[in-house]
Design a protein around this motif. Structure first.
Motif, short mmCIF file in Angstrom:
data_model
loop_
_atom_site.label_atom_id
_atom_site.label_comp_id
_atom_site.label_asym_id
_atom_site.label_seq_id
_atom_site.Cartn_x
_atom_site.Cartn_y
_atom_site.Cartn_z
N ASP A 274 0.85 -1.22 -0.21
CA ASP A 274 0.06 -0.03 0.02
C ASP A 274 0.93 1.27 -0.15
N LEU A 275 1.72 1.16 0.89
CA LEU A 275 2.71 2.41 1.08
C LEU A 275 3.65 2.65 -0.45
N THR A 276 3.74 1.72 -1.04
CA THR A 276 4.68 1.83 -2.20
C THR A 276 3.76 1.94 -3.53
N GLY A 277 2.27 1.92 -3.50
CA GLY A 277 1.35 2.00 -4.63
C GLY A 277 1.45 0.85 -5.25
N GLY A 278 1.67 -0.37 -4.73
CA GLY A 278 1.76 -1.45 -5.61
C GLY A 278 3.19 -1.93 -6.00
N ASP A 279 4.23 -0.77 -5.73
CA ASP A 279 5.49 -1.26 -6.84
C ASP A 279 6.24 -2.23 -5.92
N SER A 280 5.87 -2.56 -4.62
CA SER A 280 6.65 -3.64 -4.18
C SER A 280 6.05 -5.12 -4.53
N LEU A 281 4.75 -5.10 -4.85
CA LEU A 281 4.23 -6.32 -5.49
C LEU A 281 4.76 -6.76 -6.90
N ASP A 282 4.97 -5.62 -7.47
CA ASP A 282 5.31 -6.04 -8.92
C ASP A 282 6.83 -6.39 -8.97
N SER A 283 7.58 -5.90 -7.76
CA SER A 283 8.96 -6.23 -7.78
C SER A 283 8.86 -7.88 -7.19
N ASN A 284 8.18 -8.18 -6.39
CA ASN A 284 8.02 -9.36 -5.71
C ASN A 284 7.81 -10.36 -6.85
N ILE A 285 6.85 -10.18 -7.76
CA ILE A 285 6.38 -11.18 -8.44
C ILE A 285 7.74 -11.27 -9.82
N GLN A 286 8.42 -10.23 -10.08
CA GLN A 286 9.42 -10.49 -10.88
C GLN A 286 10.86 -11.12 -10.24
N LEU A 287 10.88 -11.06 -9.10
CA LEU A 287 12.06 -11.75 -8.53
C LEU A 287 11.81 -13.00 -8.33
N VAL A 288 10.61 -13.77 -8.07
CA VAL A 288 10.11 -14.95 -8.11
C VAL A 288 10.26 -15.56 -9.57
N TYR A 289 9.84 -14.84 -10.53
CA TYR A 289 10.12 -15.50 -11.88
C TYR A 289 11.66 -15.64 -12.07
N ASN A 290 12.56 -14.65 -11.39
CA ASN A 290 14.00 -14.82 -11.84
C ASN A 290 14.53 -15.84 -11.10
N ASN A 291 13.88 -16.33 -9.56
CA ASN A 291 14.40 -17.41 -9.09
C ASN A 291 14.05 -18.81 -9.59
N ALA A 292 12.83 -18.81 -10.09
CA ALA A 292 12.30 -19.87 -10.80
C ALA A 292 13.17 -20.26 -11.91
N ARG A 293 13.79 -19.29 -12.84
CA ARG A 293 14.62 -19.49 -13.82
C ARG A 293 15.86 -20.23 -13.30
#
Length: 308
Positions: A274-293
């Motif tokens: 909420d405090l980051t306007g959703g930016d933290s969720l977008d970052s969270n998703i991308q780092l999970v993708y990166n770790n999966a690869r």
């Protein structure tokens, strides 16, 4: 006896029997990590990324008292729709949830346990739990750290969540003999950001090097797991000042509300979003993708080593 409690999906079973690479994935991120349907879309994307990188995904959960290594699309959708109605399951929760035939969303701890029971050695997640800020008085320390000390699974993550006391988390892991590896970095990544100011034990630069280190650890009979910290891609890394400011505010609000234990991390992550306007969720998703690869490539390399 184990078959009385554990279900391995046909796809995962066939891969394990054939000596093919498999990557474990957690289910807490589905039920507690983000809203529906984004949670289901993300989970399915992660599975596809693992397949595209040469391995078989095994999303892990507890459904109707069964330990599941590998879920159907319908099961993933069920976890996503039910959301917070499914309890987070740590080690202490497993016997009761299974005995009562209940559901459970698997944390890092329980994903490691079930992966190990199924014979899966590599696990990709977002970030691990650790020693919480103020733990010197609260004793709030994630069970993830203890599991890493005992369960022979390589955990690939973007570091410990920066809502934690990263220095004490590293001290705890050192005390328990858990190797902390930086993938392409000598500095511990802090989940949303690539740097934390704390060093890792070793830097390794290829999936093959990661696989060999884990393979040797197991051959030596040292027991326990290995933590691989994989920095979030540069383009998705957040401004440290912004994310650290949000974390400080979220931690203070959690204290004021008396939030503790297993409710702490979901509250903090939601507040930070909420405090980051959703930016933290977008970052969270991308780092999970990166770790999966990276996990899939490492599982491929590990299989090659084990076949000799």
């Amino acid at each position: 006896m184990l078959n009385n409690y554990l279900d391995i999906s046909p796809e995962v079973r066939a891969a394990l029997d054939a000596g093919k690479p498999v990557v474990a994935l957690e289910s807490t991120i589905i039920s507690h990590g983000m809203p529906y349907p984004q949670n289901v879309e993300t989970a399915l994307n992660v599975e596809q990324l693992v397949r595209d990188s040469g391995a078989v995904p095994a999303t892990i959960a507890i459904i109707k008292g069964r330990l599941k290594a590998g879920l159907t699309r319908d099961e993933i959708d069920y976890l996503g729709k039910t959301g917070h109605g499914i309890p987070k399951a740590s080690r202490r929760d497993l016997p009761v949830l299974v005995a009562q035939g209940r559901d459970g969303a698997c944390t890092v701890t329980t994903t490691m346990i079930i992966a190990s029971l199924a014979g899966i050695s590599v696990f990709a997640t977002g970030g691990i739990g650790g020693v919480h800020r103020g733990a010197e008085t609260t004793m709030d320390i994630s069970a993830d750290l203890e599991e890493l000390a005992h369960t022979p699974v390589m955990v690939i993550c973007a570091g410990a969540k920066s809502i934690l006391d990263l220095g004490l988390t590293l001290e705890y892991l050192e005390t328990h003999g858990v190797p902390v590896i930086g993938y392409g970095t000598e500095e511990l990544p802090a989940f949303y950001t690539r740097k934390s100011g704390f060093g890792v034990d070793y830097r390794l630069d290829t999936p093959e090097e990661l696989a060999k280190a884990f393979h040797v650890q197991q051959q030596l009979g040292l027991g326990g797991g290995m933590l691989v910290t994989n920095p979030i891609p540069e383009e998705y890394s957040m401004d440290p000042a912004v994310i650290n400011g949000a974390i400080t505010r979220a931690v203070e609000e959690a204290k004021q509300l008396g939030i503790h234990g297993k409710e702490t991390t979901p509250f903090l992550l939601a507040k930070i979003k909420d405090l980051t306007g959703g930016d933290s969720l977008d970052s969270n998703i991308q780092l999970v993708y990166n770790n999966a690869r990276l996990a899939a490539k490492t599982a491929v390399a590990l299989c090659a080593l084990e076949k000799g």
